[in-house]
Write a protein that holds these residues in place. Structure first.
Motif, PDB file in Angstrom:
ATOM      1  N   SER A   1       0.838  -1.199   0.000  1.00  0.00           N
ATOM      2  CA  SER A   1       0.000   0.000   0.000  1.00  0.00           C
ATOM      3  C   SER A   1       0.880   1.259   0.000  1.00  0.00           C
ATOM      4  CB  SER A   1      -0.921  -0.030   1.228  1.00  0.00           C
ATOM      5  OG  SER A   1      -1.717   1.104   1.272  1.00  0.00           O
ATOM      6  N   CYS A   2       2.006   1.211   0.744  1.00  0.00           N
ATOM      7  CA  CYS A   2       2.961   2.344   0.742  1.00  0.00           C
ATOM      8  C   CYS A   2       3.510   2.553  -0.669  1.00  0.00           C
ATOM      9  CB  CYS A   2       4.152   2.069   1.661  1.00  0.00           C
ATOM     10  SG  CYS A   2       3.756   1.935   3.393  1.00  0.00           S
ATOM     11  N   LEU A   3       3.818   1.449  -1.340  1.00  0.00           N
ATOM     12  CA  LEU A   3       4.381   1.542  -2.692  1.00  0.00           C
ATOM     13  C   LEU A   3       3.367   2.178  -3.640  1.00  0.00           C
ATOM     14  CD1 LEU A   3       6.497   0.915  -4.835  1.00  0.00           C
ATOM     15  CD2 LEU A   3       5.636  -1.438  -4.937  1.00  0.00           C
ATOM     16  N   SER A   4       2.124   1.745  -3.502  1.00  0.00           N
ATOM     17  CA  SER A   4       1.077   2.291  -4.361  1.00  0.00           C
ATOM     18  C   SER A   4       0.913   3.799  -4.125  1.00  0.00           C
ATOM     19  CB  SER A   4      -0.229   1.548  -4.074  1.00  0.00           C
ATOM     20  OG  SER A   4      -1.313   2.238  -4.598  1.00  0.00           O
ATOM     21  N   ALA A   5       0.911   4.202  -2.844  1.00  0.00           N
ATOM     22  CA  ALA A   5       0.748   5.632  -2.529  1.00  0.00           C
ATOM     23  C   ALA A   5       1.919   6.434  -3.101  1.00  0.00           C
ATOM     24  CB  ALA A   5       0.657   5.825  -1.019  1.00  0.00           C
TER      25      ALA A   5
END
Ligand SMILES: Cc1cc2nc3c(=O)[nH]c(=O)nc-3n(C[C@H](O)[C@H](O)[C@H](O)COP(=O)(O)OP(=O)(O)OC[C@H]3O[C@@H](n4cnc5c(N)ncnc54)[C@H](O)[C@@H]3O)c2cc1C
Length: 464
Positions: free
Chosen positions: A356-360
């Motif tokens: 999710s961090c990567l996506s953000a």
């Protein structure tokens, strides 16, 4: 001004669907196609024209244990926050799992024992089934969902190093059969797990080697599968944990009713308390050390296959300072960035939150010519959260002597009081569970309302 960790965490742990694709690169290469790698690939697919997943085990078709995930035969619990992320990326995956045999446990068959006392469970919404499966079943489910996403491809190969272009990483060297090929990439993701060779590979390119901070936990696991028989037990999920205070021996155990009418049962100890592969030893530990359901199943139900054991020497996380020296074009994710004592069940959920961090980060339209600071800053918040919960508890083990975080004596004292108060105060129980289930960042427990409630030992009266 930096955003408070609790807010960053809430944004990362969101259930909101990702907001549509936005291409920022041509090709991403993800090394390791396990939970972290597959979820990273799913997030990357919204931002890359092509995502290549590389794994020595290739694209296995069935839900079987595999060599690249030697821990796969052990009990694996997915925390609710991890399930939220799975649903977020693959809507309907829980329903698919249940259709294919996963057992949503009846709340009446779920028990949590702490030091021999049954702890009340916080209320959970009835319309949210919990995903309880073996690890190979879950991985297979996620694999099928991932490889169905357009643009994602899996190759059977072993990464052997990185390719550099000036100061940045521009690809990976991958052994496929007898050949070593170069896989060019705008971004390389290291999802090769605890045995990641990222430090060695970066060193070969003349870059600083990221180092590990370690806590020696010396954990010993043993798991076995049993034929489920309602005449023997109605156990759905049973967790039993004891700490080393008051002359007790620190031990953990778990039962999960899983797909194909089976139970998977775990017993775990520390240091020289080491369950063996001997079925008689397994049965004796279940009957002697844990609540009745363990002995009932271990002695009454038919064991399927062998007892499988696993030793984990330490919890580890990459040093924050050394992560800040990573060059552009490479990021670690999942166990390659941090892995914890598995009894707290944080690993797969952490991996999902890292994705999710990567996506953000990718949604912020970053320059891939620069190191991925935005990702690394957010991922540190997730790592800090999991690390602080698991190591605060592990520092109470007699053989663990650090590293101690700043403020440890106060945090430890408060943690014990909170734990004790949560047995009788449903609201504190709910707040503590939201943190241990990784829905929220641990710093929320230091809010004045919660602290006051713990200190006053009040029951039921809303304070915070
Ligand atoms: C005993 C035990 C019990 C656990 N129980 C739980 C639990 O209850 N709940 C939970 O959430 N987590 C649990 N975990 C942690 C969990 O297994 C991991 O956190 C989770 O699998 C995420 O890991 P990952 O994808 O980063 O790495 P892994 O799952 O370890 O996968 C690494 C992948 O990298 C591949 N690979 C390795 N080398 C290379 C290479 N050179 N090139 C390409 N690919 C490579 C491997 O084949 C593998 O597919 C447990 C761990 C252990 C050890």
């Amino acid at each position: 001004m930096p955003r408070p960790p609790a807010r960053v965490f809430a944004e990362i742990a969101t259930a909101d669907p990702p907001r549509g694709p936005r291409t920022v690169m041509g090709r991403a290469v993800v090394l390791g196609a396990s939970i972290a790698g597959m979820l990273a690939a799913r997030g990357l697919a919204d931002h890359a024209e092509e995502v290549l997943l590389v794994d020595p085990d290739g694209d296995p078709t069935g839900p079987e244990p595999r060599p690249g995930v030697p821990q796969g035969g052990q009990v694996h619990a997915l925390l609710p926050a991890g399930q939220v992320q799975l649903e977020r990326w693959f809507p309907g995956i829980t329903a698919t799992a249940i259709r294919e045999g996963a057992v949503p446990p009846d709340p009446a068959t779920v028990e949590l024992w702490v030091n021999g006392r049954l702890r009340p469970l916080p209320a959970t919404p009835q319309d949210e089934p919990t995903l309880v499966t073996t690890r190979p079943f879950l991985e297979n489910l996620v694999r099928r969902a991932t490889t169905a996403v357009p643009g994602i491809r899996v190759v059977a190969g072993r990464a052997e190093g990185l390719v550099f272009d000036g100061a940045r990483v521009s690809g990976a060297r991958v052994r496929v059969g007898d050949e070593v090929v170069t896989e060019p990439a705008d971004l390389v993701v290291d999802a090769t797990g605890r045995s990641s060779r990222l430090a060695e590979w970066l060193g070969q390119g003349g870059h600083p080697r990221p180092t590990w901070q370690r806590m020696p936990i010396r954990l010993n696991y043993a798991s076995a599968l049993f034929e489920r028989d309602p005449a023997i037990s109605d156990a759905g999920v049973v967790i039993a944990t004891s700490d080393a205070d008051d002359g007790r021996v620190a031990r953990q155990a778990g039962i999960q009713a899983v797909e194909n009418d089976r139970w998977i049962v775990l017993v775990a100890g520390y240091g020289d308390d080491r369950p063996t592969r001997d079925p008689a030893d397994f049965r004796e530990r279940c009957s002697r050390d844990f609540p009745a359901a363990f002995g009932d199943i271990a002695t009454g139900a038919r064991m399927i296959g062998d007892v499988v054991t696993y030793h984990q020497a330490d919890s580890r996380r990459r040093d924050t300072a050394s992560l800040r020296q990573l060059p552009a074009g490479i990021i670690p994710i999942g166990d390659a960035i941090a892995s914890f004592n598995p009894v707290y069940g944080q690993g797969m959920t952490s991996a999902a939150l890292h994705a999710s961090c990567l996506s953000a980060y990718l949604r912020s339209a970053p320059s891939l010519a620069e190191p991925a600071r935005g990702y690394l800053d957010d991922v540190q918040v997730v790592v800090d959260a999991a690390w602080s919960i698991s190591t605060l508890a592990d520092l109470r083990l007699p053989h663990v002597d650090g590293p101690y975080p700043r403020g440890y004596p106060v945090a430890s004292w408060f943690g014990r009081r909170l734990q004790a108060a949560s047995f009788t105060d449903p609201e504190l129980n709910r707040r503590l569970s939201a943190v241990t289930m990784m829905h929220e960042h641990p710093s929320v427990l230091a809010r004045p309302g919660t602290v006051a409630r713990v200190l006053r030992g009040e029951r039921g009266r809303p304070v915070g």
